[in-house]
Write a protein that holds these residues in place. Structure first.
Motif, PDB file in Angstrom:
ATOM      1  N   ARG A  29       0.803  -1.230   0.000  1.00  0.00           N
ATOM      2  CA  ARG A  29       0.000   0.000   0.000  1.00  0.00           C
ATOM      3  C   ARG A  29       0.828   1.269   0.000  1.00  0.00           C
ATOM      4  O   ARG A  29       0.507   2.223  -0.705  1.00  0.00           O
ATOM      5  CB  ARG A  29      -0.918  -0.009   1.226  1.00  0.00           C
ATOM      6  CG  ARG A  29      -1.960  -1.119   1.207  1.00  0.00           C
ATOM      7  CD  ARG A  29      -2.721  -1.175   2.517  1.00  0.00           C
ATOM      8  NE  ARG A  29      -3.705  -2.256   2.515  1.00  0.00           N
ATOM      9  CZ  ARG A  29      -4.401  -2.636   3.587  1.00  0.00           C
ATOM     10  NH1 ARG A  29      -4.228  -2.014   4.742  1.00  0.00           N
ATOM     11  NH2 ARG A  29      -5.272  -3.630   3.502  1.00  0.00           N
ATOM     12  N   HIS A  30       1.900   1.269   0.810  1.00  0.00           N
ATOM     13  CA  HIS A  30       2.610   2.530   1.032  1.00  0.00           C
ATOM     14  C   HIS A  30       4.121   2.431   0.848  1.00  0.00           C
ATOM     15  O   HIS A  30       4.800   3.454   0.915  1.00  0.00           O
ATOM     16  CB  HIS A  30       2.351   3.042   2.454  1.00  0.00           C
ATOM     17  CG  HIS A  30       0.907   3.019   2.856  1.00  0.00           C
ATOM     18  ND1 HIS A  30      -0.049   3.796   2.225  1.00  0.00           N
ATOM     19  CD2 HIS A  30       0.244   2.299   3.803  1.00  0.00           C
ATOM     20  CE1 HIS A  30      -1.236   3.564   2.775  1.00  0.00           C
ATOM     21  NE2 HIS A  30      -1.085   2.667   3.729  1.00  0.00           N
ATOM     22  N   GLY A  31       4.641   1.237   0.623  1.00  0.00           N
ATOM     23  CA  GLY A  31       6.083   1.075   0.635  1.00  0.00           C
ATOM     24  C   GLY A  31       6.591   0.907   2.055  1.00  0.00           C
ATOM     25  O   GLY A  31       5.828   0.958   3.025  1.00  0.00           O
ATOM     26  N   VAL A  32       7.891   0.695   2.182  1.00  0.00           N
ATOM     27  CA  VAL A  32       8.527   0.534   3.496  1.00  0.00           C
ATOM     28  C   VAL A  32       9.840   1.301   3.472  1.00  0.00           C
ATOM     29  O   VAL A  32      10.323   1.693   2.404  1.00  0.00           O
ATOM     30  CB  VAL A  32       8.791  -0.959   3.817  1.00  0.00           C
ATOM     31  CG1 VAL A  32       7.494  -1.721   3.986  1.00  0.00           C
ATOM     32  CG2 VAL A  32       9.683  -1.604   2.764  1.00  0.00           C
ATOM     33  N   ALA A 153       7.723   4.393  -5.499  1.00  0.00           N
ATOM     34  CA  ALA A 153       7.133   5.687  -5.162  1.00  0.00           C
ATOM     35  C   ALA A 153       7.637   6.182  -3.815  1.00  0.00           C
ATOM     36  O   ALA A 153       7.831   7.384  -3.602  1.00  0.00           O
ATOM     37  CB  ALA A 153       5.610   5.572  -5.146  1.00  0.00           C
ATOM     38  N   ALA A 154       7.868   5.257  -2.887  1.00  0.00           N
ATOM     39  CA  ALA A 154       8.288   5.637  -1.539  1.00  0.00           C
ATOM     40  C   ALA A 154       9.789   5.876  -1.433  1.00  0.00           C
ATOM     41  O   ALA A 154      10.228   6.715  -0.644  1.00  0.00           O
ATOM     42  CB  ALA A 154       7.877   4.544  -0.544  1.00  0.00           C
ATOM     43  N   LEU A 155      10.589   5.160  -2.235  1.00  0.00           N
ATOM     44  CA  LEU A 155      12.027   5.153  -2.010  1.00  0.00           C
ATOM     45  C   LEU A 155      12.848   5.885  -3.055  1.00  0.00           C
ATOM     46  O   LEU A 155      14.002   6.246  -2.788  1.00  0.00           O
ATOM     47  CB  LEU A 155      12.533   3.696  -1.938  1.00  0.00           C
ATOM     48  CG  LEU A 155      11.905   2.808  -0.862  1.00  0.00           C
ATOM     49  CD1 LEU A 155      12.476   1.400  -0.958  1.00  0.00           C
ATOM     50  CD2 LEU A 155      12.133   3.384   0.518  1.00  0.00           C
ATOM     51  N   VAL A 156      12.285   6.099  -4.238  1.00  0.00           N
ATOM     52  CA  VAL A 156      13.078   6.634  -5.345  1.00  0.00           C
ATOM     53  C   VAL A 156      12.536   8.001  -5.753  1.00  0.00           C
ATOM     54  O   VAL A 156      11.327   8.147  -5.932  1.00  0.00           O
ATOM     55  CB  VAL A 156      13.029   5.668  -6.557  1.00  0.00           C
ATOM     56  CG1 VAL A 156      13.857   6.211  -7.713  1.00  0.00           C
ATOM     57  CG2 VAL A 156      13.534   4.287  -6.146  1.00  0.00           C
ATOM     58  N   PRO A 157      13.403   9.004  -5.906  1.00  0.00           N
ATOM     59  CA  PRO A 157      12.940  10.308  -6.380  1.00  0.00           C
ATOM     60  C   PRO A 157      12.199  10.186  -7.702  1.00  0.00           C
ATOM     61  O   PRO A 157      12.520   9.331  -8.528  1.00  0.00           O
ATOM     62  CB  PRO A 157      14.246  11.103  -6.552  1.00  0.00           C
ATOM     63  CG  PRO A 157      15.220  10.443  -5.624  1.00  0.00           C
ATOM     64  CD  PRO A 157      14.847   8.990  -5.617  1.00  0.00           C
ATOM     65  N   PHE A 222      12.692  -4.449  12.918  1.00  0.00           N
ATOM     66  CA  PHE A 222      12.518  -2.998  12.819  1.00  0.00           C
ATOM     67  C   PHE A 222      11.465  -2.490  13.787  1.00  0.00           C
ATOM     68  O   PHE A 222      10.952  -1.376  13.632  1.00  0.00           O
ATOM     69  CB  PHE A 222      12.142  -2.611  11.390  1.00  0.00           C
ATOM     70  CG  PHE A 222      13.298  -2.683  10.434  1.00  0.00           C
ATOM     71  CD1 PHE A 222      14.066  -1.558  10.154  1.00  0.00           C
ATOM     72  CD2 PHE A 222      13.632  -3.887   9.828  1.00  0.00           C
ATOM     73  CE1 PHE A 222      15.130  -1.628   9.272  1.00  0.00           C
ATOM     74  CE2 PHE A 222      14.708  -3.959   8.953  1.00  0.00           C
ATOM     75  CZ  PHE A 222      15.467  -2.838   8.676  1.00  0.00           C
ATOM     76  N   ALA A 223      11.112  -3.299  14.777  1.00  0.00           N
ATOM     77  CA  ALA A 223      10.133  -2.869  15.770  1.00  0.00           C
ATOM     78  C   ALA A 223      10.609  -1.604  16.454  1.00  0.00           C
ATOM     79  O   ALA A 223      11.772  -1.473  16.848  1.00  0.00           O
ATOM     80  CB  ALA A 223       9.916  -3.965  16.809  1.00  0.00           C
ATOM     81  N   GLY A 224       9.704  -0.644  16.567  1.00  0.00           N
ATOM     82  CA  GLY A 224      10.064   0.618  17.191  1.00  0.00           C
ATOM     83  C   GLY A 224      10.582   1.661  16.213  1.00  0.00           C
ATOM     84  O   GLY A 224      10.734   2.822  16.565  1.00  0.00           O
ATOM     85  N   VAL A 225      10.861   1.205  14.964  1.00  0.00           N
ATOM     86  CA  VAL A 225      11.301   2.147  13.938  1.00  0.00           C
ATOM     87  C   VAL A 225      10.088   2.622  13.168  1.00  0.00           C
ATOM     88  O   VAL A 225       9.171   1.848  12.903  1.00  0.00           O
ATOM     89  CB  VAL A 225      12.295   1.449  12.959  1.00  0.00           C
ATOM     90  CG1 VAL A 225      12.695   2.407  11.843  1.00  0.00           C
ATOM     91  CG2 VAL A 225      13.513   0.965  13.716  1.00  0.00           C
ATOM     92  N   SER A 226      10.051   3.888  12.811  1.00  0.00           N
ATOM     93  CA  SER A 226       8.901   4.416  12.080  1.00  0.00           C
ATOM     94  C   SER A 226       8.675   3.649  10.808  1.00  0.00           C
ATOM     95  O   SER A 226       9.620   3.342  10.081  1.00  0.00           O
ATOM     96  CB  SER A 226       9.137   5.900  11.752  1.00  0.00           C
ATOM     97  OG  SER A 226       8.118   6.360  10.886  1.00  0.00           O
ATOM     98  N   HIS A 227       7.415   3.310  10.527  1.00  0.00           N
ATOM     99  CA  HIS A 227       7.083   2.598   9.300  1.00  0.00           C
ATOM    100  C   HIS A 227       6.885   3.533   8.131  1.00  0.00           C
ATOM    101  O   HIS A 227       6.631   3.106   7.022  1.00  0.00           O
ATOM    102  CB  HIS A 227       5.810   1.779   9.497  1.00  0.00           C
ATOM    103  CG  HIS A 227       6.000   0.617  10.424  1.00  0.00           C
ATOM    104  ND1 HIS A 227       7.040  -0.272  10.290  1.00  0.00           N
ATOM    105  CD2 HIS A 227       5.274   0.201  11.488  1.00  0.00           C
ATOM    106  CE1 HIS A 227       6.952  -1.210  11.240  1.00  0.00           C
ATOM    107  NE2 HIS A 227       5.893  -0.930  11.971  1.00  0.00           N
ATOM    108  N   ALA A 228       6.974   4.795   8.358  1.00  0.00           N
ATOM    109  CA  ALA A 228       6.853   5.713   7.233  1.00  0.00           C
ATOM    110  C   ALA A 228       8.107   5.645   6.387  1.00  0.00           C
ATOM    111  O   ALA A 228       9.228   5.716   6.882  1.00  0.00           O
ATOM    112  CB  ALA A 228       6.665   7.138   7.747  1.00  0.00           C
TER     113      ALA A 228
END
Length: 229
Positions: A29-32, A153-157, A222-228
């Motif tokens: 849905r949003h990337g990681v 979309a989330a990771l690449v300019p 990655f628990a505790g790391v922002s998922h955005a």
């Protein structure tokens, strides 16, 4: 009902549980975050590099009566050879350390996945390999295109998204595995061997769980790391 249809039906619960894994839903849905995607590629490298060896192991345990299956396995080996290098190229393109991944050890869930399939081929049936193929190829064909779009979309300019750099392994499996799924369906529907069919179903159910554990393990790391992203 064809065997392929039966396979789809008898693995539905495991497949739905796999797709519902939270990190997979987020990726679709949003990337990681890029670190999480690189962690996925690192584990993918470690199981993909065994693909040809597993296919060869299955072929070596077949009998003369399995000539059609042996031919299919050898064809598969030709198509899968070198895919682990695609993954290392993607890691390098995204700023990861490909050499470190090459020289690392897989995490426990990945080790268990690979070890189980080796075990199933040797001690259950060489046709068990098709259970793993069904899960990995089927999930790639179903999800790779959507996942690639979300991750890019989330990771690449925006001005670099058309290059495909960093996503060659994932994006290629969206189109390539559509062909593989058709080939797989024709192959399994022509088996006519109840023991082989059951080995495929049983292995697929287990591989869904073990492959899912790779993603659950990455998410837990990655628990505790922002998922955005």
């Amino acid at each position: 009902m064809s065997f392929f249809e039966r396979l789809i039906g008898e693995t539905r619960t495991e497949r739905e549980a796999f797709i519902a894994i939270p990190v997979i839903q987020r990726a679709l849905r949003h990337g990681v975050p890029i670190e999480m995607y690189l962690a996925f590629l690192g584990q993918a490298y470690h199981h993909v590099r065994h693909t040809c060896r597993l296919l060869a192991s299955a072929a070596a345990r077949c009998t003369d009566a399995d000539a059609r299956y042996i031919t299919a396995l050898l064809e598969y080996i030709g198509e899968e050879r070198g895919h682990e290098e695609w993954i290392l190229d993607d890691i390098d393109a995204l700023g990861g350390d490909a050499d470190a991944v090459r020289n690392s050890q897989p995490e426990l869930p990945c080790r268990l996945l690979v070890a189980y399939v080796y075990y199933a081929i040797e001690h259950v049936s060489p046709y068990a390999m098709l259970g793993m193929v069904h899960v990995l190829e089927g999930m790639s064909a179903a999800m790779a295109t959507a996942a690639t779009a979300s991750l890019q979309a989330a990771l690449v300019p925006a001005d670099r998204q058309g290059s495909g750099r960093g996503f060659s392994y994932l994006s290629s499996h969206g189109s390539l595995d559509q062909e593989h799924v058709g080939f797989f369906r024709d192959l399994v529907d022509g088996l006519g061997d109840a023991a082989a069919e059951q080995a495929i179903i049983d292995t697929a159910c287990i591989v869904y769980r073990l492959y899912g554990d790779i993603f659950r393990g990455i998410d837990a790391g990655f628990a505790g790391v922002s998922h955005a992203a």
